[in-house]
Design a protein around this motif. Sequence first.
Motif, PDB file in Angstrom:
ATOM      1  N   SER A  74     -47.061  21.792 -31.151  1.00  0.00           N
ATOM      2  CA  SER A  74     -45.720  21.364 -31.258  1.00  0.00           C
ATOM      3  C   SER A  74     -45.624  20.414 -30.791  1.00  0.00           C
ATOM      4  O   SER A  74     -44.354  19.850 -32.103  1.00  0.00           O
ATOM      5  CB  SER A  74     -45.227  22.195 -29.210  1.00  0.00           C
ATOM      6  OG  SER A  74     -45.931  21.742 -28.258  1.00  0.00           O
ATOM      7  N   ASP A  75     -45.948  19.257 -30.443  1.00  0.00           N
ATOM      8  CA  ASP A  75     -45.539  18.076 -30.349  1.00  0.00           C
ATOM      9  C   ASP A  75     -46.874  16.670 -30.735  1.00  0.00           C
ATOM     10  O   ASP A  75     -47.815  17.387 -30.739  1.00  0.00           O
ATOM     11  CB  ASP A  75     -44.655  17.896 -29.026  1.00  0.00           C
ATOM     12  CG  ASP A  75     -45.818  17.973 -28.302  1.00  0.00           C
ATOM     13  OD1 ASP A  75     -46.516  17.344 -28.099  1.00  0.00           O
ATOM     14  OD2 ASP A  75     -45.102  17.805 -27.176  1.00  0.00           O
ATOM     15  N   TYR A  76     -46.289  15.489 -30.733  1.00  0.00           N
ATOM     16  CA  TYR A  76     -47.654  14.333 -31.287  1.00  0.00           C
ATOM     17  C   TYR A  76     -48.055  15.173 -30.256  1.00  0.00           C
ATOM     18  O   TYR A  76     -49.693  13.511 -29.686  1.00  0.00           O
ATOM     19  CB  TYR A  76     -46.595  13.289 -31.400  1.00  0.00           C
ATOM     20  CG  TYR A  76     -46.339  12.992 -32.515  1.00  0.00           C
ATOM     21  CD1 TYR A  76     -46.483  12.304 -33.570  1.00  0.00           C
ATOM     22  CD2 TYR A  76     -45.399  13.931 -33.805  1.00  0.00           C
ATOM     23  CE1 TYR A  76     -45.908  11.903 -35.006  1.00  0.00           C
ATOM     24  CE2 TYR A  76     -45.070  14.236 -34.661  1.00  0.00           C
ATOM     25  CZ  TYR A  76     -44.982  12.689 -35.637  1.00  0.00           C
ATOM     26  OH  TYR A  76     -44.993  12.784 -36.765  1.00  0.00           O
ATOM     27  N   ALA A  77     -47.220  14.375 -28.617  1.00  0.00           N
ATOM     28  CA  ALA A  77     -48.072  14.074 -27.085  1.00  0.00           C
ATOM     29  C   ALA A  77     -49.516  14.907 -27.087  1.00  0.00           C
ATOM     30  O   ALA A  77     -50.985  14.568 -27.373  1.00  0.00           O
ATOM     31  CB  ALA A  77     -47.416  13.943 -26.357  1.00  0.00           C
ATOM     32  N   ALA A  78     -49.417  15.931 -27.693  1.00  0.00           N
ATOM     33  CA  ALA A  78     -49.847  17.079 -27.678  1.00  0.00           C
ATOM     34  C   ALA A  78     -51.719  17.121 -28.792  1.00  0.00           C
ATOM     35  O   ALA A  78     -52.834  17.610 -28.231  1.00  0.00           O
ATOM     36  CB  ALA A  78     -49.858  18.618 -28.139  1.00  0.00           C
ATOM     37  N   VAL A  79     -51.402  15.905 -29.244  1.00  0.00           N
ATOM     38  CA  VAL A  79     -52.793  15.720 -30.224  1.00  0.00           C
ATOM     39  C   VAL A  79     -53.630  15.335 -29.659  1.00  0.00           C
ATOM     40  O   VAL A  79     -54.762  14.690 -29.448  1.00  0.00           O
ATOM     41  CB  VAL A  79     -52.187  15.594 -31.967  1.00  0.00           C
ATOM     42  CG1 VAL A  79     -53.903  14.891 -32.298  1.00  0.00           C
ATOM     43  CG2 VAL A  79     -51.258  16.890 -31.899  1.00  0.00           C
ATOM     44  N   VAL A  80     -52.739  13.916 -29.067  1.00  0.00           N
ATOM     45  CA  VAL A  80     -53.433  13.524 -28.102  1.00  0.00           C
ATOM     46  C   VAL A  80     -53.767  13.118 -26.863  1.00  0.00           C
ATOM     47  O   VAL A  80     -55.362  13.325 -26.760  1.00  0.00           O
ATOM     48  CB  VAL A  80     -52.525  12.046 -27.908  1.00  0.00           C
ATOM     49  CG1 VAL A  80     -52.962  10.599 -26.373  1.00  0.00           C
ATOM     50  CG2 VAL A  80     -51.615  11.210 -28.848  1.00  0.00           C
ATOM     51  N   GLU A  81     -53.822  14.002 -26.121  1.00  0.00           N
ATOM     52  CA  GLU A  81     -54.054  15.322 -24.926  1.00  0.00           C
ATOM     53  C   GLU A  81     -54.939  15.769 -25.217  1.00  0.00           C
ATOM     54  O   GLU A  81     -56.487  15.938 -24.533  1.00  0.00           O
ATOM     55  CB  GLU A  81     -52.894  15.842 -24.404  1.00  0.00           C
ATOM     56  CG  GLU A  81     -52.006  14.494 -23.165  1.00  0.00           C
ATOM     57  CD  GLU A  81     -52.742  13.661 -22.271  1.00  0.00           C
ATOM     58  OE1 GLU A  81     -53.532  13.941 -22.044  1.00  0.00           O
ATOM     59  OE2 GLU A  81     -52.448  12.517 -22.348  1.00  0.00           O
ATOM     60  N   SER A  82     -55.128  16.260 -26.172  1.00  0.00           N
ATOM     61  CA  SER A  82     -56.065  17.213 -27.077  1.00  0.00           C
ATOM     62  C   SER A  82     -57.502  16.618 -27.004  1.00  0.00           C
ATOM     63  O   SER A  82     -58.309  16.776 -26.925  1.00  0.00           O
ATOM     64  CB  SER A  82     -55.844  18.052 -27.784  1.00  0.00           C
ATOM     65  OG  SER A  82     -54.892  19.791 -27.436  1.00  0.00           O
ATOM     66  N   LEU A  83     -57.139  15.344 -27.731  1.00  0.00           N
ATOM     67  CA  LEU A  83     -58.606  14.988 -28.338  1.00  0.00           C
ATOM     68  C   LEU A  83     -59.146  13.858 -26.659  1.00  0.00           C
ATOM     69  O   LEU A  83     -59.699  14.031 -26.880  1.00  0.00           O
ATOM     70  CB  LEU A  83     -57.664  13.351 -29.091  1.00  0.00           C
ATOM     71  CG  LEU A  83     -58.022  13.459 -30.847  1.00  0.00           C
ATOM     72  CD1 LEU A  83     -57.579  12.229 -31.201  1.00  0.00           C
ATOM     73  CD2 LEU A  83     -59.039  13.629 -30.786  1.00  0.00           C
ATOM     74  N   ALA A  84     -57.995  13.361 -26.002  1.00  0.00           N
ATOM     75  CA  ALA A  84     -58.264  13.075 -24.605  1.00  0.00           C
ATOM     76  C   ALA A  84     -59.232  14.141 -23.675  1.00  0.00           C
ATOM     77  O   ALA A  84     -60.273  13.436 -23.116  1.00  0.00           O
ATOM     78  CB  ALA A  84     -57.155  12.568 -23.975  1.00  0.00           C
ATOM     79  N   ASN A  85     -59.182  14.908 -24.015  1.00  0.00           N
ATOM     80  CA  ASN A  85     -59.413  16.112 -22.860  1.00  0.00           C
ATOM     81  C   ASN A  85     -60.980  17.190 -23.492  1.00  0.00           C
ATOM     82  O   ASN A  85     -60.895  18.226 -22.953  1.00  0.00           O
ATOM     83  CB  ASN A  85     -58.010  17.407 -22.690  1.00  0.00           C
ATOM     84  CG  ASN A  85     -57.407  16.403 -21.956  1.00  0.00           C
ATOM     85  OD1 ASN A  85     -57.386  15.650 -20.846  1.00  0.00           O
ATOM     86  ND2 ASN A  85     -55.856  17.214 -21.356  1.00  0.00           N
ATOM     87  N   GLY A  86     -60.735  16.443 -25.141  1.00  0.00           N
ATOM     88  CA  GLY A  86     -62.148  17.261 -25.330  1.00  0.00           C
ATOM     89  C   GLY A  86     -61.786  17.968 -25.827  1.00  0.00           C
ATOM     90  O   GLY A  86     -62.505  20.010 -26.263  1.00  0.00           O
TER      91      GLY A  86
END
Length: 293
Positions: A74-86
């Motif tokens: 849904s947003d840019y932050a979700a991609v960053v968080e998903s990478l960070a959380n594996g």
Amino acid sequence: MNLISARRRALQGALFCSLAACALVSLPAWSAQQVLRVSAIPDEAPTELQRKFAPLGDYLAAQTGMKVVFTPVSDYAAVVESLANGKLDLAWLGGFTFVQAKIRTNGTAIPIVQREEDARFTSKFITAQADIQSLADLKGKSFAFGAPSSTSGSLMPRYFLQQAGLTPEKDFKNLAYSGAHDATAAFVASGKVQAGVLNASVWEKLVEQKKVDTSKVRVFATTPPYFDYNWTVRGDLDPALVQKLTQAFLQLDPANPQHKDILALQRASKFIPTAKENYDGIEKAALSAGLLK
């Protein structure tokens, strides 16, 4: 069963287990991971992102032997968080989103390739207003950026506006964030705002597909070039798989008809290696704009 038969069966069982273990050892380390989880920053409509990725996903599946699953966010932050959380293995990021991912993952996220075009990317300022001919003419006008975390739809255009002596929150009559490049073009075309900015690649695609009327909406300024998009992997992904993915992208050949179609959808002439250092300038621009602390 006599004693000899029992021993023979036991030896056969032991041999089978040993061979099976050897076979498992000989498989690539990433074979234990059956699915390659992929996503992208939502800089265009989700349906468009999925359409563009489908042939590339099939190609990566063939190259890695893995099932490739693309999940829009849904947003840019979700991609960053998903990478960070594996939760993601591979992601299509803008330059600023990569900087955010680098910081969020304590420097472990790895950019592996970029399109050749991304080494000299630009943004296009567009308008349907006859009285807007330069950046200076934007003062007192309504304006739209893309998404707040977009490199080419917000950060770098903002940086170059500041270099031209304009502060968006102070100098524009109204300021909007459309959320995506194609949405920005729609904002300008409909008169919702008097001007906006989007990346050059999406603008060219909209023009080619006749989704924007260039007799009404036009480009009046272009930013200097900067580094932008890349494919990034999470830092703890198996190095052999990282190498396999990198080579898969680098081997895409426009002379191959199948590859040509993949590259065309990605709006790439070819992919080239990239490195974290290429995005230092974007990080400095983000700090200057007060978007990073």
